[in-house]
Structures are given as structure tokens and as C-alpha cells.
Scaffold this motif. Structure first.
Motif, PDB file in Angstrom:
ATOM      1  N   MET A 389       0.836  -1.194   0.000  1.00 38.31           N
ATOM      2  CA  MET A 389       0.000   0.000   0.000  1.00 38.31           C
ATOM      3  C   MET A 389       0.873   1.247   0.000  1.00 38.31           C
ATOM      4  O   MET A 389       1.805   1.357   0.793  1.00 38.31           O
ATOM      5  CB  MET A 389      -0.878   0.051   1.256  1.00 38.31           C
ATOM      6  N   SER A 390       0.526   2.170  -0.855  1.00 43.23           N
ATOM      7  CA  SER A 390       1.219   3.449  -0.842  1.00 43.23           C
ATOM      8  C   SER A 390       0.495   4.381   0.126  1.00 43.23           C
ATOM      9  O   SER A 390      -0.648   4.759  -0.104  1.00 43.23           O
ATOM     10  CB  SER A 390       1.225   4.042  -2.254  1.00 43.23           C
ATOM     11  N   LEU A 391       1.153   4.705   1.227  1.00 40.60           N
ATOM     12  CA  LEU A 391       0.558   5.596   2.225  1.00 40.60           C
ATOM     13  C   LEU A 391       1.189   6.982   2.092  1.00 40.60           C
ATOM     14  O   LEU A 391       2.370   7.104   1.792  1.00 40.60           O
ATOM     15  CB  LEU A 391       0.762   5.044   3.634  1.00 40.60           C
ATOM     16  N   THR A 392       0.375   7.994   2.330  1.00 39.81           N
ATOM     17  CA  THR A 392       0.838   9.353   2.036  1.00 39.81           C
ATOM     18  C   THR A 392       0.659  10.315   3.205  1.00 39.81           C
ATOM     19  O   THR A 392       0.068  11.380   3.051  1.00 39.81           O
ATOM     20  CB  THR A 392       0.103   9.911   0.808  1.00 39.81           C
ATOM     21  N   PRO A 393       1.171   9.937   4.379  1.00 37.76           N
ATOM     22  CA  PRO A 393       1.117  10.928   5.459  1.00 37.76           C
ATOM     23  C   PRO A 393       2.022  12.122   5.143  1.00 37.76           C
ATOM     24  O   PRO A 393       2.934  12.003   4.311  1.00 37.76           O
ATOM     25  CB  PRO A 393       1.651  10.157   6.671  1.00 37.76           C
ATOM     26  N   THR A 394       1.748  13.234   5.785  1.00 37.27           N
ATOM     27  CA  THR A 394       2.665  14.365   5.724  1.00 37.27           C
ATOM     28  C   THR A 394       3.105  14.708   7.136  1.00 37.27           C
ATOM     29  O   THR A 394       2.469  14.310   8.112  1.00 37.27           O
ATOM     30  CB  THR A 394       2.006  15.605   5.098  1.00 37.27           C
ATOM     31  N   LEU A 395       4.211  15.423   7.221  1.00 38.11           N
ATOM     32  CA  LEU A 395       4.689  15.896   8.519  1.00 38.11           C
ATOM     33  C   LEU A 395       4.728  17.415   8.501  1.00 38.11           C
ATOM     34  O   LEU A 395       5.223  18.015   7.543  1.00 38.11           O
ATOM     35  CB  LEU A 395       6.081  15.338   8.825  1.00 38.11           C
ATOM     36  N   THR A 396       4.201  18.014   9.556  1.00 39.65           N
ATOM     37  CA  THR A 396       4.212  19.462   9.691  1.00 39.65           C
ATOM     38  C   THR A 396       5.024  19.839  10.915  1.00 39.65           C
ATOM     39  O   THR A 396       4.775  19.336  12.018  1.00 39.65           O
ATOM     40  CB  THR A 396       2.779  20.009   9.843  1.00 39.65           C
ATOM     41  N   GLY A 397       6.022  20.694  10.709  1.00 43.73           N
ATOM     42  CA  GLY A 397       6.808  21.172  11.828  1.00 43.73           C
ATOM     43  C   GLY A 397       6.014  22.169  12.648  1.00 43.73           C
ATOM     44  O   GLY A 397       4.982  22.680  12.212  1.00 43.73           O
ATOM     45  N   ARG A 398       6.516  22.461  13.826  1.00 41.97           N
ATOM     46  CA  ARG A 398       5.882  23.511  14.621  1.00 41.97           C
ATOM     47  C   ARG A 398       6.057  24.869  13.930  1.00 41.97           C
ATOM     48  O   ARG A 398       5.385  25.836  14.264  1.00 41.97           O
ATOM     49  CB  ARG A 398       6.462  23.529  16.037  1.00 41.97           C
ATOM     50  N   ASN A 399       6.962  24.907  12.949  1.00 43.07           N
ATOM     51  CA  ASN A 399       7.128  26.117  12.137  1.00 43.07           C
ATOM     52  C   ASN A 399       6.111  26.198  11.003  1.00 43.07           C
ATOM     53  O   ASN A 399       6.161  27.114  10.178  1.00 43.07           O
ATOM     54  CB  ASN A 399       8.550  26.183  11.562  1.00 43.07           C
TER      55      ASN A 399
END
Lengths: 474, 155
Positions: A389-399
Motif C-alpha cells: 500500500m502506498s501511504l501518504t502521510p505528511t509531517l508538519t513542523g511547529r514552524n
């Protein structure tokens, strides 16, 4: 009987859920070591994309990332400048030999290891210790006591407190705790060194024989053996310069770390320890923060891994960010963290504010009840999608900066070779029940997330590549 | 937890009053124990907030900034707790008699280098933990003590 590597994984997880049942599965599984690697074939990524060509011409030995030869501790020979020594090799393999013998034998999976050398301060009484777990999720160097040879151990001075008693420490991990003495040693890794650095001897004897109740009451396993820890020691190179910071600057203060006054009768009273981020340290420093230079963070560079996994994966741990030609920040996306090292993952449109990147986690830990869970004894908790499965989470910094954090999730039961110790896309659901969504506030990007990436970890309060830590970047 | 001598004396006083230690200050204990917990754990502050219906919530802020919440049902029993902070709280005290279950269900064999967060999933006890050094969190509850319509996702 064929021994599937994931059976090893699931034994671990099964044991978590059903300790008695898991023991039955422990025998008959050989080590997955061997000499075949295939680890360095897929990556030619330099730690700094912007300096790839430069490093070849100056002999920096940084261009292959995953190659064992380039990651030697001696560095390359420069044709035009100084040899670079700000790096060391990372190995993801079956783990120390001691794991795979005797009762409860097993081999490691997705654990990045490095080698360190410690010496009695100012002497040549030294020991080089391999299979030290490289952990971006914690801080400080901790060694399992029996691993340290007796003559060296006897020569490592204890840190002492204002009562002239030895100092002890408890350090909590999510799954257990380390307790033992705080001693000083000259420390060396790759071409970097620290004189008189505090470290922890876990499971030390004498006054440190018994972990105080206030340590064990946090719960989990006492990680005082190589088998319990899965390593000869652990080197925490996370986002803080010391392991407790200002939490331990008052008597009775603590964080993951708690320091103790340890007279011969044992450790009981909690004591304060200065949060100094430069020598002389009282708390265990992030060893990288203690370097004279290249001390603002690290880069972990590991090659990508094919679906079936590999027995041995090799890569490079670079020291410093933007301090040498081989560790430029380049075009990496900087995601700042809070003081706890948290980022926000966004997965299936849900914001998970207590997410983190952790080389010390063996898998991706996240909640998605729509993905089929593995069935069968020993596979409980892992994900077993019918096809990758291709999963596509993203990460967001506190910035507020967002970076993709996509990966392919594989079937934990069927995707990997029996001899593989580094396996990509291994995912597990950390919740107590598949239908229990309460803990859907966290996504742990474990060791597999590092495969095929250069992950920068910048230390709080240090400028790294022109940006102040704490941050992760990739 | 002997962190402050002043609190130690409170602890001694409390136990002298013959409060059953195992049940007095923990999950499943009586609501008064939330206040006692605050003293024992050297909480920086302690507040009692009346939540919806007959449920009340005791909130402790620890010296290290960590937060512990104890949820009390209509008959005065603590049926759920949550925690968050840079270190782990005294789970032995917070879970009380359930701590042994927590430990047993997560005994060392199961760890095996899989550094997954400990958890318990039983019909009468649910515990979920998570985080990493510097940022731990978790929750525990007793399904049979919880008010009707209890939703752990709302803790």
C-alpha cells in the motif's frame, strides 16, 4: 523449519500481548546474519546533495552513503584539504551475538547500530564496543554493565554529588527503564571525541544493584541486559543537548531522566543536576552536543531497501549540520519540533500532534483500522495489507512547514525474506484494540522511515545550517 | 514517591488513617484519593472540575509540567486516568492494583527489542501508553466502572 523473519517480529509482538504463548516460538530460529549484504547497492545519495561532487574531489568519502568502505572511521584522504572524520558507519543487522544464544534467543530487526570507544579518562585503558543502538528518540550514552570489561569498568570514575556520594540515574523509555551509575569516560565515535563525558552504566552493581521504586514505578521492563535492550548499549542523539535539561535543576526534578544520590546503602533521594550544555556536564549530554565541533546535530543516511529486506544494511552517521562539506543542510525541508520532539503528522485528514521520527522504533506505529491486521499466532498488531500500500502521510513542523512522509506499507507476514534484518515498510498498530481509536494522536516514524532518506536531527539551542534547532529535516 | 519530605509526612498521615493503600490512590479508588494522589505526587497544582453530568475530573500539574487527570464517576470512584509529560508518572500509584496486570501483560519476553508502547486490553482494564523520552502520554480506564455512554476517545 523455515523461520520467517517476520515470525521473529511477531514473536516480539506476540510476547507483548501473550507472553506465555510467545515463548514457545522462540527456538529454532537461526541468526539472520550472514555476509551477503546488498545493502549498498541501491543508494548513492550523499548526505548533502549539494556537495556530492565536491566531496569526491576532496576525498571526503561521503558520496555513497550506504557503502561500508566509504563510511570507515578513518575517512578519506584529502587531495586538497583535511581528511573528513565527522562520521561513522551505521549497521542494521542481526544485532550483537549475545541476542541469539540461550533462552529467549532472537535476532534484531530494523535496529541501526554504531560502534563507540570509551576509555578511562586520560588513559589508554579503552574498549571499543559495537552494536550500540543509534536512537534519535532519546539522549545520552548508556552501556549495559557486563559489556564493559572489568578493568575498564573499575577505572571509570563515578560522578559524585554534593554529599560526595556517587550519582545514579533512572532513564525512562516508552517500553521500560534504564537504571545505573553515572560515570565519566573519554568517549570516541568516528573521528569525534569528548573527554570526561558522563555516561550511564546500566545494571551496575553495589549501590546501584536495585532500581529504586520511584524508577520502576514508571512501569515497563528493566532494560538491564543485552537481550532486554537488544543492544550492547544505546546512544541517544535526539533533539535536546542533555537528557533532562531544566527539569532536573531542582532537587526532586525529573523528566525521562531522574538523578539519585547513591550512598552505599542504595539510591533513594532524587537530586538536582545542572543543565549545563557544555563541560563540565552534570547530566548525561547528547554526545553530539558535547563535541568540540560538529556539535549541532546529526544526519542519518541509510540506503533504501527492497521489499524483501536485506540481512545487513550499512549507512553513515554524519556529525554536524552545515559544518563540513559532507553535511550541508542543502535542500532538506526543515521541520521544527517542540521541546518534546513532537511534530504533527497528518494521516487520512487527521492531525496527529504527538508524532515523531525515531530511529529507535523498529516499525511505523500508527492507527488505521481500515488496513487489514495480520492474523495468526505471532502477528497480532502488525499490518498485513493484501498488496503493498502506498501511504501518504505528511509531517508538519511547529514552524508550519509541511513535508511529504510517504512510504509503502508491506505485508508483515509475507513480504520479507527469512534472512532479512532490515525490512522496509513494516507497520504496526500500537493501540490496545483495533477498534480503539483513542490513541489516534500519534504517528511514530520508526527506523524504516530512515531507509532511503537523509534524516537531519538538529539539537535545541544550536544553529544548524542556519536554522535553530530543535528540528528534523529531510 | 518520596520527593518532598513535606509530602512524605502527608503520606504517612494518610496511611496511618488506615486508608487501604492499594485502593486508596489509584484507578478504581475513591475520589478522595485523587486529592491524596496530588499530595503524594508533589503536584504543583490540583483542581477539581465538574464535568458534564455527574462526572468530575481532578487535574494535577506535576513539578515537571506533566499533567495527570483522574475521572471520577457518580459513586466517587476513579474510572479513568490520563497522563502526559516529559517523564512517566508514578504508574504504580496511579494504576494501583492494576499495575501488576499492566506489568504482567507487558513482561519482558514480549519486548524483544520491539520497542512498542506497553498496553493492556482486557474486559475489565484498558491501558494505552505512548511517546518517547521527553514526551510520554497514556491513559487507562475500567470499562465496567465507566458511566454509560463512556467514550475513551473523548478523554
Amino acid at each position: 523449519m523455515r523461520c520467517d523473519p517476520v515470525m521473529r517480529l511477531c514473536r516480539m509482538l506476540t510476547a507483548m500481548l501473550a507472553p506465555a504463548a510467545a515463548i514457545v516460538l522462540l527456538s529454532g530460529c537461526g541468526g539472520g546474519g550472514g555476509t551477503t549484504t546488498g545493502a549498498s547497492s541501491t543508494s548513492s545519495t550523499s548526505a548533502s546533495s549539494s556537495t556530492t561532487s565536491a566531496s569526491t574531489t576532496t576525498g571526503g568519502s561521503t558520496t555513497t552513503g550506504g557503502s561500508t568502505t566509504s563510511a570507515s572511521t578513518t575517512g578519506g584522504t584529502s587531495s586538497g584539504g583535511s581528511a573528513l572524520t565527522n562520521f561513522t558507519a551505521i549497521t542494521v543487522d542481526a544485532g550483537p551475538a549475545a541476542l541469539n544464544v540461550g533462552s529467549g534467543a532472537y535476532t534484531a530487526t530494523n535496529v541501526p547500530y554504531v560502534t563507540v570507544t570509551i576509555c578511562a579518562p586520560g588513559t589508554s585503558n579503552c574498549q571499543t564496543i559495537d552494536h550500540i543502538l543509534l536512537d534519535t528518540g532519546s539522549v545520552g550514552l548508556r552501556l549495559i554493565q557486563p559489556v564493559v570489561n572489568s578493568s575498564l569498568l573499575a577505572a571509570l570514575p563515578n560522578e559524585t554529588d554534593t554529599a560526595s556520594n556517587p550519582v545514579g540515574e533512572c532513564y525512562a523509555y516508552v517500553d521500560g527503564y534504564a537504571f545505573g551509575s553515572v560515570r565519566n569516560a573519554d568517549f570516541q565515535i568516528g573521528g569525534e571525541s569528548v573527554a570526561n563525558m558522563p555516561l550511564q552504566i546500566v545494571g551496575d552493581s553495589g549501590a546501584f544493584q536495585t532500581a529504586p521504586n520511584s524508577c520502576s514505578s514508571g512501569g515497563g521492563t528493566y532494560l538491564n541486559t543485552v537481550k532486554a535492550l537488544g543492544a550492547n548499549g544505546i546512544i541517544g542523539v535526539g533533539v535536546t543537548p542533555t537528557d533532562c535539561g531544566t527539569f532536573c535543576t531542582v532537587a526532586g526534578g525529573s523528566s525521562a531522566a531522574t538523578y539519585y544520590d547513591c550512598p552505599t546503602t542504595g539510591c533513594a533521594s532524587v537530586i538536582g543536576r545542572s543543565s549545563s550544555t557544555t563541560a563540565p556536564f552534570q547530566q548525561l549530554p547528547n554526545p553530539v552536543a558535547a563535541f568540540a565541533s560538529d556539535n549541532n546535530g546529526t544526519i542519518i543516511s541509510l540506503p533504501s531497501v527492497a521489499a524483501q529486506g536485506v540481512p545487513i544494511l550499512t549507512g553513515t552517521l554524519y556529525f554536524g549540520i552545515g559544518t563540513q562539506i559532507n553535511n550541508a543542510l542543502g535542500s532538506a525541508t526543515v521541520l521544527t519540533t517542540d521541546s518534546a520532539g513532537y511534530l504533527t503528522a497528518t494521516y487520512n485528514s487527521t492531525s496527529l500532534r504527538q508524532s515523531f521520527i525515531d530511529s529507535g522504533s523498529n516499525a511505523y506505529y500508527f492507527v488505521d483500522s481500515a488496513i487489514p491486521a495480520c492474523t495468526g499466532t505471532g502477528f497480532t498488531g502488525f499490518y498485513c495489507p493484501a498488496s503493498p500500500m502506498s501511504l501518504t502521510p505528511t509531517l508538519t513542523g511547529r514552524n508550519g512547514v509541511v513535508a511529504p512522509a510517504s512510504f509503502t506499507l508491506y505485508n508483515a507476514k509475507t513480504a520479507y525474506d527469512a534472512t532479512s534484518n532490515a525490512v522496509p515498510g513494516l507497520g504496526a498498530n500500537p493501540t490496545a484494540s483495533p477498534t480503539f481509536a483513542t490513541i489516534n494522536n500519534s504517528f511514530d516514524f520508526g527506523a524504516p522511515f530512515f531507509f532511503g532518506r537523509n534524516i537531519y536531527t538538529a539539537i535545541a539551542g544550536r544553529s544548524a545550517g542556519g536554522v535553530n534547532g530543535p528540528y528534523y529535516a529531510y | 514517591m518520596i520527593k518532598h519530605k513535606r509530602c512524605l509526612s502527608v503520606l504517612i498521615a494518610a496511611t496511618t488513617l488506615a486508608l487501604p493503600v492499594a485502593a486508596s490512590a489509584s484507578l478504581g479508588g475513591v475520589s478522595d484519593s485523587a486529592r491524596i494522589d496530588a499530595q503524594r505526587m508533589a503536584a504543583r497544582s490540583h483542581s477539581l472540575i465538574a464535568a458534564s453530568g455527574s462526572v468530575s475530573v481532578h487535574t494535577m500539574v506535576l513539578a515537571n509540567g506533566g499533567t495527570i487527570r483522574q475521572y471520577v464517576n457518580a459513586v466517587g470512584a476513579i474510572y479513568a486516568i490520563t497522563w502526559q509529560g516529559p517523564g512517566k508518572p508514578d504508574l504504580a500509584r496511579l494504576l494501583g492494583p492494576h499495575f501488576a496486570t499492566f506489568q504482567a501483560d507487558n513482561a519482558s519476553q514480549r519486548r524483544r527489542l520491539f520497542r512498542a508502547p506497553p498496553r493492556v486490553m482486557r474486559s475489565d482494564l484498558v491501558v494505552q501508553t505512548g511517546g518517547h523520552p521527553g514526551g510520554f502520554w497514556g491513559l487507562a480506564y475500567l470499562p465496567q466502572q465507566a458511566p454509560a455512554g463512556f467514550n475513551p476517545n473523548a478523554l
